[in-house]
Write a protein that holds these residues in place. Structure first.
Motif, PDB file in Angstrom:
ATOM      1  N   VAL A  42       0.996  -1.091   0.397  1.00  0.00           N
ATOM      2  CA  VAL A  42      -0.001  -0.121  -0.088  1.00  0.00           C
ATOM      3  C   VAL A  42       0.664   1.189  -0.307  1.00  0.00           C
ATOM      4  CG1 VAL A  42      -1.577   2.073   1.614  1.00  0.00           C
ATOM      5  CG2 VAL A  42      -1.828  -1.298   1.558  1.00  0.00           C
ATOM      6  N   TRP A  43       2.210   0.949   1.159  1.00  0.00           N
ATOM      7  CA  TRP A  43       2.820   2.600   0.785  1.00  0.00           C
ATOM      8  C   TRP A  43       3.589   2.650  -0.160  1.00  0.00           C
ATOM      9  CZ3 TRP A  43      -0.071   5.812   2.978  1.00  0.00           C
ATOM     10  CH2 TRP A  43      -1.249   5.002   3.843  1.00  0.00           C
ATOM     11  N   ILE A  44       4.420   1.860  -1.253  1.00  0.00           N
ATOM     12  CA  ILE A  44       5.014   1.973  -2.359  1.00  0.00           C
ATOM     13  C   ILE A  44       4.638   4.052  -2.842  1.00  0.00           C
ATOM     14  CG2 ILE A  44       5.905   1.681  -4.599  1.00  0.00           C
ATOM     15  CD1 ILE A  44       4.690  -1.142  -3.819  1.00  0.00           C
ATOM     16  N   PRO A  45       5.411   4.589  -2.543  1.00  0.00           N
ATOM     17  CA  PRO A  45       5.662   5.774  -3.080  1.00  0.00           C
ATOM     18  C   PRO A  45       4.849   5.645  -4.526  1.00  0.00           C
ATOM     19  CG  PRO A  45       7.783   5.471  -2.621  1.00  0.00           C
ATOM     20  CD  PRO A  45       6.923   3.820  -2.457  1.00  0.00           C
ATOM     21  N   SER A  46       4.048   6.639  -4.135  1.00  0.00           N
ATOM     22  CA  SER A  46       2.849   6.630  -5.881  1.00  0.00           C
ATOM     23  C   SER A  46       4.061   7.322  -6.661  1.00  0.00           C
ATOM     24  CB  SER A  46       2.370   8.298  -4.867  1.00  0.00           C
ATOM     25  OG  SER A  46       2.526   9.261  -4.621  1.00  0.00           O
ATOM     26  N   LYS A  47       4.985   7.661  -6.977  1.00  0.00           N
ATOM     27  CA  LYS A  47       5.500   8.453  -7.914  1.00  0.00           C
ATOM     28  C   LYS A  47       6.207   6.649  -8.089  1.00  0.00           C
ATOM     29  CE  LYS A  47       7.315  13.190  -7.117  1.00  0.00           C
ATOM     30  NZ  LYS A  47       8.618  14.084  -7.139  1.00  0.00           N
ATOM     31  N   VAL A  48       6.050   5.644  -7.360  1.00  0.00           N
ATOM     32  CA  VAL A  48       7.114   4.367  -7.604  1.00  0.00           C
ATOM     33  C   VAL A  48       5.929   3.511  -8.752  1.00  0.00           C
ATOM     34  CG1 VAL A  48       8.226   2.912  -7.565  1.00  0.00           C
ATOM     35  CG2 VAL A  48       9.199   5.137  -6.639  1.00  0.00           C
TER      36      VAL A  48
ATOM     37  N   HIS B 288       6.507   0.378   7.712  1.00  0.00           N
ATOM     38  CA  HIS B 288       8.066   1.531   7.442  1.00  0.00           C
ATOM     39  C   HIS B 288       8.153   1.956   5.853  1.00  0.00           C
ATOM     40  CE1 HIS B 288       9.436  -0.157  11.647  1.00  0.00           C
ATOM     41  NE2 HIS B 288       7.972   0.285  11.715  1.00  0.00           N
ATOM     42  N   VAL B 289       7.774   1.533   5.223  1.00  0.00           N
ATOM     43  CA  VAL B 289       7.819   1.503   3.663  1.00  0.00           C
ATOM     44  C   VAL B 289       7.549   3.003   3.252  1.00  0.00           C
ATOM     45  CG1 VAL B 289       7.397   1.787   1.776  1.00  0.00           C
ATOM     46  CG2 VAL B 289       7.708  -0.699   2.357  1.00  0.00           C
ATOM     47  N   ARG B 290       6.881   3.784   4.379  1.00  0.00           N
ATOM     48  CA  ARG B 290       5.853   5.747   4.406  1.00  0.00           C
ATOM     49  C   ARG B 290       7.504   6.061   5.168  1.00  0.00           C
ATOM     50  NH1 ARG B 290       1.417   7.938   3.655  1.00  0.00           N
ATOM     51  NH2 ARG B 290       2.044   8.800   5.651  1.00  0.00           N
TER      52      ARG B 290
ATOM     53  N   THR C 120      13.230   3.386  -4.650  1.00  0.00           N
ATOM     54  CA  THR C 120      13.893   2.496  -5.499  1.00  0.00           C
ATOM     55  C   THR C 120      15.344   1.934  -5.702  1.00  0.00           C
ATOM     56  OG1 THR C 120      12.928   4.204  -7.068  1.00  0.00           O
ATOM     57  CG2 THR C 120      14.654   3.711  -8.037  1.00  0.00           C
ATOM     58  N   ARG C 121      16.174   2.366  -4.536  1.00  0.00           N
ATOM     59  CA  ARG C 121      17.423   1.370  -4.651  1.00  0.00           C
ATOM     60  C   ARG C 121      17.237   0.471  -3.946  1.00  0.00           C
ATOM     61  NH1 ARG C 121      22.707   2.721  -3.498  1.00  0.00           N
ATOM     62  NH2 ARG C 121      23.936   1.384  -1.706  1.00  0.00           N
TER      63      ARG C 121
ATOM     64  N   GLU D  79       0.233  11.615   1.693  1.00  0.00           N
ATOM     65  CA  GLU D  79       1.468  11.210   1.652  1.00  0.00           C
ATOM     66  C   GLU D  79       1.359  12.550   2.708  1.00  0.00           C
ATOM     67  OE1 GLU D  79       2.511  11.587  -2.229  1.00  0.00           O
ATOM     68  OE2 GLU D  79       3.135   9.035  -2.218  1.00  0.00           O
ATOM     69  N   ARG D  80       0.752  13.602   2.635  1.00  0.00           N
ATOM     70  CA  ARG D  80       0.553  15.067   3.598  1.00  0.00           C
ATOM     71  C   ARG D  80       0.376  14.249   4.879  1.00  0.00           C
ATOM     72  NH1 ARG D  80       0.075  17.424  -1.002  1.00  0.00           N
ATOM     73  NH2 ARG D  80      -2.609  17.342  -0.863  1.00  0.00           N
ATOM     74  N   VAL D  81      -0.464  13.079   4.921  1.00  0.00           N
ATOM     75  CA  VAL D  81      -0.679  13.267   6.337  1.00  0.00           C
ATOM     76  C   VAL D  81       0.880  12.046   7.413  1.00  0.00           C
ATOM     77  CG1 VAL D  81      -2.588  11.959   8.067  1.00  0.00           C
ATOM     78  CG2 VAL D  81      -3.475  13.514   5.942  1.00  0.00           C
ATOM     79  N   ARG D  82       1.330  12.238   7.851  1.00  0.00           N
ATOM     80  CA  ARG D  82       2.409  10.879   7.922  1.00  0.00           C
ATOM     81  C   ARG D  82       2.153  10.652   8.924  1.00  0.00           C
ATOM     82  NH1 ARG D  82       7.678  14.607   9.495  1.00  0.00           N
ATOM     83  NH2 ARG D  82       6.308  16.176   7.964  1.00  0.00           N
TER      84      ARG D  82
END
Length: 398
Positions: free
Chosen positions: A53-59, A93-95, A103-104, A229-232
């Protein structure tokens, strides 16, 4: 009937996978109680998409649905609290990762980024060319045996062990370091009262080279593409929904036991669930659980609306913290009450209510939802409109 929440539109809900996951989780309950986090359970959870779920949206190209994920954690914890806890850690924890870090990490572990991370500052990192030499041992790394990445907080020191100071000069410099799980060691220390199947063991490395690209200098990097993503704090709120599912499972079991027994013919018969005091206690426990759930999910919805176009205001951040604490503390009350009225039916090791009692007692002792965590909430409320406020005494604002 709905609960008034408006999750992000997705083709399917994570909740749709729960009926398939439930028999897999139940088949591993004995292993979980023996302190094993079965790989087959976590593979099924991973294949269901709950850990992605928390994979960055850009990815990933899609916005996370936090409400769906929080409800999935709740539903899994209702079946087994240890699996629910492992989901919180390995997914949430991906957040901690920026897009570049994710990516790395993905490239180094074949696309599977499942971090077991320990927050206690138990490591030392010596800066060398291209990275750090890291030594340390960190406790409470939940999900450690299934994770593809391990990590912990380390103090940056010189070769002779002298602490390096942070740029502000006020305290030693701390960094979060991460390494592929197979480069370190899991030390099997976890033998807790409850949550026995979380694999919350120690993790250890000795003079391991950690490249700069695996060191996180900012503890909670903020991604700002979407409101989610703004609601950390969204990942942390899973502590609350985990408690909600755990408590509901205890209530369900009490109802099942009561329904399996004949209703007594006399009002004076002291049979579990059929006395006035038991009925009152159960009704109050159910109401408290429903109130906690409503407050928590309501705070989530308010926060997502408030963060739709900008950084989340402090009022909403404090409200989220308050709702999360209230959910966990309330659920502990609920489970304690059910354990009490269940009498001897709950005391045999391994029974549902007995396990719920141990699991809830353990989960509620996490530092985030402790009763003392209310202090910063109250401090903000009482000082935010003062000439010098807001002022927090002790615990920093969430």
């Amino acid at each position: 009937m709905t609960d008034g929440l408006a999750p992000v539109e997705t083709p399917t809900s994570l909740l749709d996978t729960i009926p398939t996951l439930e028999p897999v989780i139940r088949a591993g309950l004995d292993d979980l109680e023996r302190g094993i986090l079965p790989a087959e359970i976590m593979r099924a959870v991973e294949e269901a998409g709950i850990l992605d779920v928390w994979i960055p949206s850009k990815v990933s190209g899609k916005e996370a649905d936090p409400v769906d994920w929080l409800k999935a954690v709740e539903a899994i914890a209702r079946i087994d609290a240890s699996v629910g806890w492992a989901v919180i850690v390995l997914s949430g924890h991906v957040r901690l990762l920026t897009v570049d870090h994710y990516t790395r990490f993905s490239e180094l572990t074949d696309g599977r980024v499942l971090p077991a991370f320990a927050s206690a500052p138990r490591g030392r990192a010596v800066a060398v060319e291209g990275g750090y030499r890291v030594t340390g041992r960190w406790p409470f790394a939940s999900g450690s045996t299934y994770a593809t990445w391990h990590g912990g907080v380390a103090m940056v020191v010189t070769e002779d062990g002298t602490p390096q100071m942070a740029p502000n000069g006020l305290h030693p410099m701390m960094i979060q370091v991460m390494w592929p799980a197979d480069q370190g060691k899991v030390v099997e220390t976890w033998d807790g009262l409850g949550l026995r199947g979380t694999a919350s063991h120690d993790i250890e490395v000795e003079d391991l080279f950690v490249p700069d690209g695996q060191a996180l200098l900012e503890p909670f990097p903020l991604r700002a593409e979407h409101a989610t993503e703004r609601v950390r704090e969204l990942g942390v709120l899973a502590h609350g929904t985990h408690a909600l599912g755990l408590a509901r499972g205890a209530l369900d079991e009490f109802q099942r036991i009561v329904a399996s027994k004949p209703i007594p013919g006399s009002r004076s018969a002291a049979v579990m669930g059929h006395t006035e005091s038991h009925r009152i206690a159960f009704a109050k426990a159910d109401a408290l659980l429903r109130a906690a759930r409503s407050l928590l999910y309501g705070a989530v919805e308010d926060a997502l609306v408030a963060a739709a176009h900008d950084e989340l205001p402090m009022d909403q951040r404090v409200a989220i913290r308050q709702a999360n604490i209230f959910a966990v503390r309330s659920c502990r009350e609920v489970v304690d009450e059910i354990f009490k009225i269940a009498g001897t039916s709950a005391v045999y090791r391994g029974r549902v209510i007995e396990r719920a009692f141990r699991d809830m007692s353990t989960a509620a002792n996490h530092n985030l939802p402790l009763e003392s965590s209310y202090e910063s909430v109250g401090a903000y409320m009482l000082t935010k409109n003062s000439s010098e406020g807001p002022v927090s005494v002790g615990t920093p604002f969430f």
